[in-house]
Design an enzyme around this catalytic site. Structure first.
Site, PDB file in Angstrom:
ATOM      1  CE1 TYR A   1      72.064 -32.136 -62.215  1.00 12.36           C
ATOM      2  CE2 TYR A   1      69.815 -31.311 -62.185  1.00 12.36           C
ATOM      3  CZ  TYR A   1      70.732 -32.276 -62.543  1.00 12.36           C
ATOM      4  OH  TYR A   1      70.314 -33.391 -63.214  1.00 12.36           O
TER       5      TYR A   1
ATOM      6  CD  GLU B   1      67.722 -34.137 -65.019  1.00 13.74           C
ATOM      7  OE1 GLU B   1      67.447 -33.173 -64.267  1.00 13.74           O
ATOM      8  OE2 GLU B   1      68.752 -34.835 -64.884  1.00 13.74           O
TER       9      GLU B   1
END
Length: 403
Positions: free
Chosen positions: A99, A141
């Site tokens: 990310y 997640e």
């Protein structure tokens, strides 16, 4: 929650970002992949060639910004978006550290396209939006990975192809057994797995395929439609490889099962509506219901090009025969004027809809939009309609929100 200092900036700049979203997406995508070619393995090359994938993540971040300032999808709808993206990320093996890189390239693309309009305050506000979004995804997640037993380990597992069965024109099923001899994972009917395919001379490619049979016998089954390119688009490289080169005895690497198109209630009537290879999660759901809830009322509706292109038709009929109440309906289109275009036309006015039915949809996005509109006209509320979308559409706002 967006800070009080960032909220007015996002509100003022969101229209400009939205207006230039396609350009921002192109710069983000091309720069990131150009400088990190190893990431190409995570993206469909067919979707790259057609350009349909470029607006995926940037569109989701813009939608989240709209949500934060009260101008986008409401909380329940956006939770659905987050869940779908998180499930897909886990299926691709996305890790939290990725990310940071994605955020750098995405915000860099905003600065490149909008230039001097991106002041330090504007950059900081959009950085806050991105990391609020990323934090929600990373947290969800992590929980999904833990539930799947991944927990930082290699997310892939090797399976042996036990059999390969032709289901219809351009559709085959692969029955798979874990090569390590341990049990196959349990899963919820309606979920999918990612197949990690090594293409000779072209590296790795990842594709998601719904599990097309309920948990049984220690094996998994996927049913793969061969993607034929139309209007200049390329053929599907992974589906073509699986059709042409993978045989019984070969090995494939799979992820754990993921996805949220799963049964939420035990006894309400079911309406399963699919088009093309979208029948695959419906087959697993119907198989499960026939095994475990044989008194449940089910209607299955399917649209396809023709009977010879209708995958799993025999299976669906067999599963339904074990139910006390089952209705099976087909629509086939063989329009000579549109030989390469499959629209999945059905007449929703002819479908029997129980007042309490839980509806499941899977197929091309235009098909699901049309079906949803028809069901709405008949009084079916959004909260009773579940759906699965594959391809870049999964990252955009969900089908029920589309105009």
């Amino acid at each position: 929650m967006l800070s009080s200092s960032s909220a007015p900036i996002i509100e003022a700049t969101l229209p400009v970002v939205g207006e230039h979203l396609e350009t921002i997406s192109g710069v983000f995508y091309d720069t990131m992949l150009g400088e990190n070619p190893d990431l190409l393995n995570l993206f469909s090359r067919s979707a790259q060639a057609t350009g349909e994938q470029k607006s995926a993540l940037s569109g989701a971040v813009a939608a989240y910004a709209a949500h934060l300032i009260g101008a986008g999808p409401d909380g329940a709808v956006f939770e659905h978006i987050v869940e779908r993206i998180a499930q897909r990320h886990c299926a691709l093996g996305i890790r939290p550290e990725q990310y940071t890189m994605v955020g750098r390239y995405l915000l860099g693309a905003v600065g490149t396209v909008l230039g001097d309009a991106v002041t330090p305050a504007v950059a900081a506000a959009w950085d806050e939006v991105y990391w609020l979004f990323a934090a929600r995804l990373i947290g969800r997640e992590a929980r999904i990975f833990a539930e799947a037993g991944v927990n930082g380990a290699d997310p892939w597992r090797t399976y042996t192809v036990i059999s390969k069965v032709t289901e219809a024109h351009d559709a085959v099923s692969f029955v798979l057994s874990p090569a390590d001899g341990r049990p196959a994972p349990d899963f919820h009917p309606g979920q999918y797995v990612t197949v990690d395919v090594a293409l000779p001379g072209a590296g790795q490619q990842l594709r998601q395929y719904s599990l097309s049979q309920a948990p049984a016998g220690g094996t998994l089954r996927i049913t793969v439609r061969r993607v034929r390119g139309i209007n200049g688009a390329p053929d599907g490289v992974v589906s073509g490889h699986l059709h042409e080169h993978v045989r019984a005895g070969d090995e494939l690497r799979l992820s754990q099962p993921y996805g949220d198109l799963t049964l939420t209630r035990d006894h309400t009537p079911l309406l399963l509506i699919s088009a093309g290879v979208g029948v695959t999660p419906m087959a697993a759901i119907l198989d499960h219901v026939a095994r475990n809830q044989p008194t449940r009322e089910v209607t299955a509706v399917h649209a396809d090009r023709s009977p010879d292109r209708h995958p799993l038709r025999t299976d669906m009929t067999g599963y339904g025969a074990r139910l006390r109440s089952f209705r099976n309906m087909y629509w086939y289109e063989q329009a000579a004027e549109e030989p390469d275009t499959f629209l999945g036309r059905i007449d929703t006015d002819l479908i029997p809809v129980h007042p309490d039915a839980e509806v499941y949809l899977c197929g091309p996005a235009p098909f699901m939009q049309a079906v949803r509109a028809g069901l709405h006209r008949r009084g079916v509320a959004d909260e009773r309609i579940r759906y699965e979308v594959f391809g870049s559409e999964q990252w955009r706002r969900p089908v029920p929100v589309a105009a």
